[in-house]
Design a protein around this motif. Structure first.
Motif: not given
Length: 395
Positions: A178-204
């Motif tokens: 994990f490279p850091g919080q600044q890379h949590i943007v719309e469209g990004s994919f991550f693996i957390l405890r073996g489960v893939m997740l997709f950041v679909a939206e970032v609110g205002e």
């Protein structure tokens, strides 16, 4: 008149006055007694005697926390007397019920509560009731487990997870720490405890003031590959990614994402789902483009836009770019594949004629090769040979 005459006259007057006073049987000529001056000590004693009278009638001392206004005034008055040593000493002689006696301090909190016979510690206002307050979450607890819910539109995201898993299996994508919080943007994919997740939206952005500073936070819509979703904050996801050794899914063709890297957009490859024979008969037809935001959001209304040939499209590949100028890359790739650009016109709903310029008849492996050359910058030295359908070194 002689001195003797004056003396006789005065005697007559005094006798007349004496006779007058003697005849005043109703006391009309009596001089009223002067009222004694009320001192502050008198007022204090009268105030305390009101408290004593309350104790006599009610069998208990008045409370300063009750909602009965009259009793609360007496209770507050008693509290003030108990807090003032001078008043306490001045009223001791009137304290027939030991209202001013100071009890021995309790040895413990339990002794204090057990000895509250008069309910002086009763919390009638409910200020001390913490039963309705949220329990503070411990770091060891599974993050947002209680806040996840079923994603009712998961079918819109399921194919994205399948595509990302294919990219990992084919080596097109890879996992990095994990490279850091600044890379949590719309469209990004991550693996957390073996489960893939997709950041679909970032609110205002939301701003919450603290005693030290004003904190900024954004609420996310996170889709998990198990069909659930969460609306956690970006900071919450970043913390859990760091605690649980989370990983980011990044393209293999790009260098490892560093904390100081800046995301500049997306490279995407689309396939048209048009049923128009003029489109379906063109071999290896792909749209190569760039987007500053998530591709999924960009193509949401593809069937209504001439740039997508007025038809739905399928995402073949999507790559995030870092530290790169999107417009420059777009110009370079389009220049490389210019010999195989699709020449077609589309008429929009308003009657305007459009000429989409990002569709090319190029085999997908060649497109992937060009995208690989973006990271190294070697794309500027290449051109596309339409006859042999391959990239060749520019002379």
């Amino acid at each position: 008149m002689s001195k003797r005459d004056n003396t006789a006259s005065t005697s007559v007057i005094e006798d007349a006055l004496a006779a007058l006073f003697d005849s005043d049987t109703d006391g009309l000529l009596d001089t009223p007694e002067k009222t004694a001056k009320v001192t502050s000590n008198d007022r204090l004693e009268r105030a305390f005697l009101e408290i004593v009278e309350f104790r006599r009638r009610q069998g208990r001392a008045p409370s300063s926390t009750t909602r009965e206004i009259a009793e609360r005034k007496l209770g507050a008055r008693l509290d003030g007397i108990l807090a003032n040593d001078e008043k306490h000493e001045a009223l001791t002689h009137l304290d027939e019920f030991d209202l001013l006696s100071v009890p021995e301090p309790p040895a413990s909190l339990d002794d204090l509560l057990d000895g509250d016979e008069l309910d002086l510690l009763e919390d009638e206002s409910g200020v001390l009731d913490v039963s309705t307050l949220p329990a503070r979450k411990r770091p060891a607890e599974d993050f947002d487990a209680a806040k996840r819910k079923k994603a009712t539109d998961f079918e819109n995201f399921e194919h994205l997870f399948k595509a990302k898993h294919r990219e990992l299996a084919d080596g097109v994508a890879k996992l990095v720490p994990f490279p850091g919080q600044q890379h949590i943007v719309e469209g990004s994919f991550f693996i957390l405890r073996g489960v893939m997740l997709f950041v679909a939206e970032v609110g205002e952005p939301e701003y919450k003031k603290s005693t030290v500073r004003e904190n900024r936070r954004e609420r996310l819509r996170v889709i998990f590959e198990n069909g659930t979703e969460s609306s956690m904050y970006r900071q919450s996801l970043g913390i859990r990614m760091g605690e649980k050794d989370g990983q980011a899914v990044v393209p293999t063709s790009f260098e490892s994402v560093l904390a100081e890297d800046v995301q500049t957009g997306y490279v995407y490859v689309l396939r048209s789902l048009s049923d128009d024979p003029q489109i379906t008969n063109i071999p290896n037809l792909y749209k190569i483009g760039f987007s500053r935001g998530p591709v999924e959001k960009r193509i949401a209304r593809a069937e209504h836009e001439p740039t997508y040939l007025m038809a739905p499209v399928e995402i073949v590949a999507s790559y995030r770019t870092y530290n790169l100028k999107t417009s420059t890359l777009e110009h370079l790739l389009h220049r490389v594949f210019a010999p195989s650009r699709l020449r077609v016109s589309q008429v929009g709903k308003e009657g305007r004629v459009y000429e989409p310029s990002e569709w090319f008849s190029v085999p997908l492996p060649v497109i992937n090769q060009a995208i690989d050359l973006i990271g190294s910058g070697e794309i500027v030295n290449c051109s596309y040979d339409a006859a042999s359908q391959r990239l060749v070194e520019r002379n």
